[in-house]
Design a protein around this motif. Structure first.
Motif, mmCIF file in Angstrom:
data_model
loop_
_atom_site.group_PDB
_atom_site.id
_atom_site.type_symbol
_atom_site.label_atom_id
_atom_site.label_comp_id
_atom_site.label_asym_id
_atom_site.label_seq_id
_atom_site.Cartn_x
_atom_site.Cartn_y
_atom_site.Cartn_z
ATOM 1 N N ARG A 132 75.752 7.515 13.979
ATOM 2 C CA ARG A 132 75.318 6.578 12.934
ATOM 3 C C ARG A 132 75.636 5.135 13.322
ATOM 4 N NH1 ARG A 132 73.110 8.624 8.670
ATOM 5 N NH2 ARG A 132 73.421 10.805 8.076
ATOM 6 N N GLU A 133 76.740 4.941 14.001
ATOM 7 C CA GLU A 133 77.047 3.596 14.512
ATOM 8 C C GLU A 133 75.989 3.158 15.520
ATOM 9 O OE1 GLU A 133 80.943 3.878 16.129
ATOM 10 O OE2 GLU A 133 81.910 4.228 14.204
ATOM 11 N N ILE A 134 75.584 4.076 16.389
ATOM 12 C CA ILE A 134 74.557 3.766 17.384
ATOM 13 C C ILE A 134 73.259 3.356 16.698
ATOM 14 C CG2 ILE A 134 73.065 4.813 19.137
ATOM 15 C CD1 ILE A 134 75.525 6.548 19.929
ATOM 16 N N MET A 135 72.871 4.106 15.693
ATOM 17 C CA MET A 135 71.618 3.796 14.993
ATOM 18 C C MET A 135 71.704 2.437 14.298
ATOM 19 S SD MET A 135 69.421 6.142 12.425
ATOM 20 C CE MET A 135 67.812 5.534 11.867
ATOM 21 N N THR A 136 72.845 2.161 13.666
ATOM 22 C CA THR A 136 73.029 0.871 12.995
ATOM 23 C C THR A 136 72.924 -0.277 13.986
ATOM 24 O OG1 THR A 136 74.439 1.869 11.293
ATOM 25 C CG2 THR A 136 74.637 -0.514 11.624
ATOM 26 N N LEU A 137 73.523 -0.115 15.158
ATOM 27 C CA LEU A 137 73.464 -1.164 16.179
ATOM 28 C C LEU A 137 72.050 -1.356 16.699
ATOM 29 C CD1 LEU A 137 76.750 -0.272 18.079
ATOM 30 C CD2 LEU A 137 76.281 -2.450 16.954
ATOM 31 N N MET A 138 71.312 -0.280 16.881
ATOM 32 C CA MET A 138 69.935 -0.411 17.375
ATOM 33 C C MET A 138 69.043 -1.083 16.344
ATOM 34 S SD MET A 138 69.034 2.883 19.721
ATOM 35 C CE MET A 138 69.101 4.065 18.390
ATOM 36 N N ILE A 139 69.178 -0.694 15.087
ATOM 37 C CA ILE A 139 68.379 -1.339 14.043
ATOM 38 C C ILE A 139 68.728 -2.820 13.952
ATOM 39 C CG2 ILE A 139 67.995 -1.448 11.548
ATOM 40 C CD1 ILE A 139 68.308 1.586 11.474
ATOM 41 N N GLY A 140 69.999 -3.127 14.170
ATOM 42 C CA GLY A 140 70.434 -4.516 14.110
ATOM 43 C C GLY A 140 70.081 -5.333 15.331
ATOM 44 N N GLY A 141 69.568 -4.674 16.383
ATOM 45 C CA GLY A 141 69.158 -5.419 17.579
ATOM 46 C C GLY A 141 70.253 -5.603 18.603
ATOM 47 N N PHE A 142 71.193 -4.657 18.674
ATOM 48 C CA PHE A 142 72.294 -4.747 19.636
ATOM 49 C C PHE A 142 72.261 -3.537 20.567
ATOM 50 C CE2 PHE A 142 73.679 -6.928 15.753
ATOM 51 C CZ PHE A 142 73.925 -8.194 16.263
ATOM 52 N N PRO A 143 71.300 -3.499 21.498
ATOM 53 C CA PRO A 143 71.153 -2.320 22.355
ATOM 54 C C PRO A 143 72.345 -2.074 23.269
ATOM 55 C CG PRO A 143 69.754 -4.118 23.125
ATOM 56 C CD PRO A 143 70.289 -4.532 21.791
ATOM 57 N N ASP A 144 72.939 -3.135 23.806
ATOM 58 C CA ASP A 144 74.093 -2.924 24.681
ATOM 59 C C ASP A 144 75.267 -2.338 23.907
ATOM 60 O OD1 ASP A 144 72.705 -3.848 26.840
ATOM 61 O OD2 ASP A 144 73.562 -5.866 26.809
ATOM 62 N N GLY A 145 75.458 -2.801 22.681
ATOM 63 C CA GLY A 145 76.502 -2.226 21.835
ATOM 64 C C GLY A 145 76.220 -0.763 21.526
ATOM 65 N N ALA A 146 74.952 -0.446 21.281
ATOM 66 C CA ALA A 146 74.559 0.943 21.011
ATOM 67 C C ALA A 146 74.829 1.814 22.238
ATOM 68 C CB ALA A 146 73.085 1.007 20.613
ATOM 69 N N LEU A 147 74.542 1.284 23.430
ATOM 70 C CA LEU A 147 74.781 2.053 24.644
ATOM 71 C C LEU A 147 76.274 2.254 24.894
ATOM 72 C CD1 LEU A 147 72.053 0.443 26.925
ATOM 73 C CD2 LEU A 147 72.122 2.815 26.156
ATOM 74 N N ALA A 148 77.087 1.275 24.518
ATOM 75 C CA ALA A 148 78.539 1.434 24.644
ATOM 76 C C ALA A 148 79.028 2.565 23.748
ATOM 77 C CB ALA A 148 79.243 0.124 24.284
ATOM 78 N N ARG A 149 78.501 2.634 22.533
ATOM 79 C CA ARG A 149 78.881 3.722 21.633
ATOM 80 C C ARG A 149 78.291 5.046 22.122
ATOM 81 N NH1 ARG A 149 82.988 3.670 20.139
ATOM 82 N NH2 ARG A 149 82.766 4.798 18.171
ATOM 83 N N TRP A 150 77.106 4.988 22.757
ATOM 84 C CA TRP A 150 76.550 6.203 23.341
ATOM 85 C C TRP A 150 77.483 6.755 24.414
ATOM 86 C CZ3 TRP A 150 75.227 6.964 28.488
ATOM 87 C CH2 TRP A 150 74.689 8.234 28.768
ATOM 88 N N ARG A 151 78.130 5.875 25.163
ATOM 89 C CA ARG A 151 79.086 6.339 26.166
ATOM 90 C C ARG A 151 80.222 7.107 25.496
ATOM 91 N NH1 ARG A 151 80.411 1.839 28.006
ATOM 92 N NH2 ARG A 151 82.573 1.652 27.352
#
Length: 288
Positions: A132-151
């Protein structure tokens, strides 16, 4: 858009003060130390003035930037809605499945003191939260942050698969290892708490943490001191690392993606990221 802060005014003020010092003391007498003294004496007043100006204009500034932000999120969601919907469906299905399994099997797991169930179901809950954090970051326009959480999600997944393969004995070590981690964190906290302006941990708490740490190391061996020491015995390594878990589970083919995205989320210089910026029209600063 609101007017940019006129920081050049402060630069000119400092230059004027340095020029005054040169006029009084002479150019040959003006040293770096004197310039530092002028700046140090000026900055407190300047920061107070700047803060007052920012505070005066903050309401309008925040309204403007929040409006810009909402507009971006709305357009971003509209553009990628199909993908976002699929991801959220997957997250909800996973969450509800995990909840159903937990409700059905937890009573028996408690009765059997099933460490494997506890470890995997807890990691599943963490994985849902991180998703859910990843999805929130992607919707917010923070792909690098989303990828960090994906890690992080990848690490949780690999660990859970590894535990499932190894069974309850290793899962028990995994759970108990949290006492080792807690004691390490407490020692690190106490080492830096004064400079970090933090309250110290009470002596009684430190004693309890140390006792738990020492007892686990005494029972399971010195390898438990290491970050992945709970997996040392089954892997046949004194000091295993996360890559060993990836290899053991056959999930090491994700390593190239993990390594690439790790660079994006940390503080090191990333040439690939810089080239992306250049493609978007930003000129590079070249260091010779």
């Amino acid at each position: 858009m609101s007017d940019a802060w006129h920081l050049n005014d402060y630069q000119r003020a400092i230059e004027a003060l340095i020029a005054d010092a040169m006029a009084v003391h002479g150019e040959d007498v003006v040293t770096d130390d004197l310039i530092d003294e002028v700046i140090d004496g000026t900055f407190p007043k300047m920061t107070d003035t700047l803060y007052a100006e920012l505070s005066r204009r903050s309401s309008a500034m925040l309204r403007e930037h929040r409006k810009i932000r909402k507009g971006f999120v709305r357009r971003n969601f509209r553009r990628w809605r199909a993908g976002f919907d699929l991801l959220e469906q997957l997250i909800v299905i996973s969450q509800e499945t995990g909840q159903a399994i937990n409700e059905a099997l937890r009573p028996a797991a408690i009765e059997a003191n099933d460490a494997l169930f506890e470890a995997v179901i807890t990691n599943h809950a963490r994985a849902v939260q991180v998703s859910r954090e990843i999805m929130t970051l992607m919707i917010g326009g923070f792909p690098d942050g989303a990828l960090a959480r994906w890690r992080t999600l990848h690490e949780i997944g690999v660990t859970s698969v590894f535990l499932s393969q190894q069974g309850p004995t290793v899962a028990k070590r995994y759970i108990l290892h949290d006492h080792i981690t807690s004691y390490k964190r407490a020692l690190n906290y106490m080492e830096h708490h004064e400079r970090a302006n933090l309250e110290p941990i009470e002596d009684e708490v430190l004693v309890e943490l140390k006792q738990a740490n020492d007892q686990i190391i005494s029972e399971y061996g010195p390898a438990m001191r290491h970050d992945y020491g709970w997996a040392a015995e089954c892997l046949g390594k004194e000091k295993p690392i996360f890559v060993d878990l990836e290899i053991a589970t056959g999930l090491d083919h994700w390593r190239p993606r993990v390594g690439t995205h790790k660079r994006d989320s940390l503080g090191g210089w990333d040439v690939i990221h810089a080239l992306r910026q250049q493609e978007r029209g930003f000129e590079r600063v070249l260091v010779e």
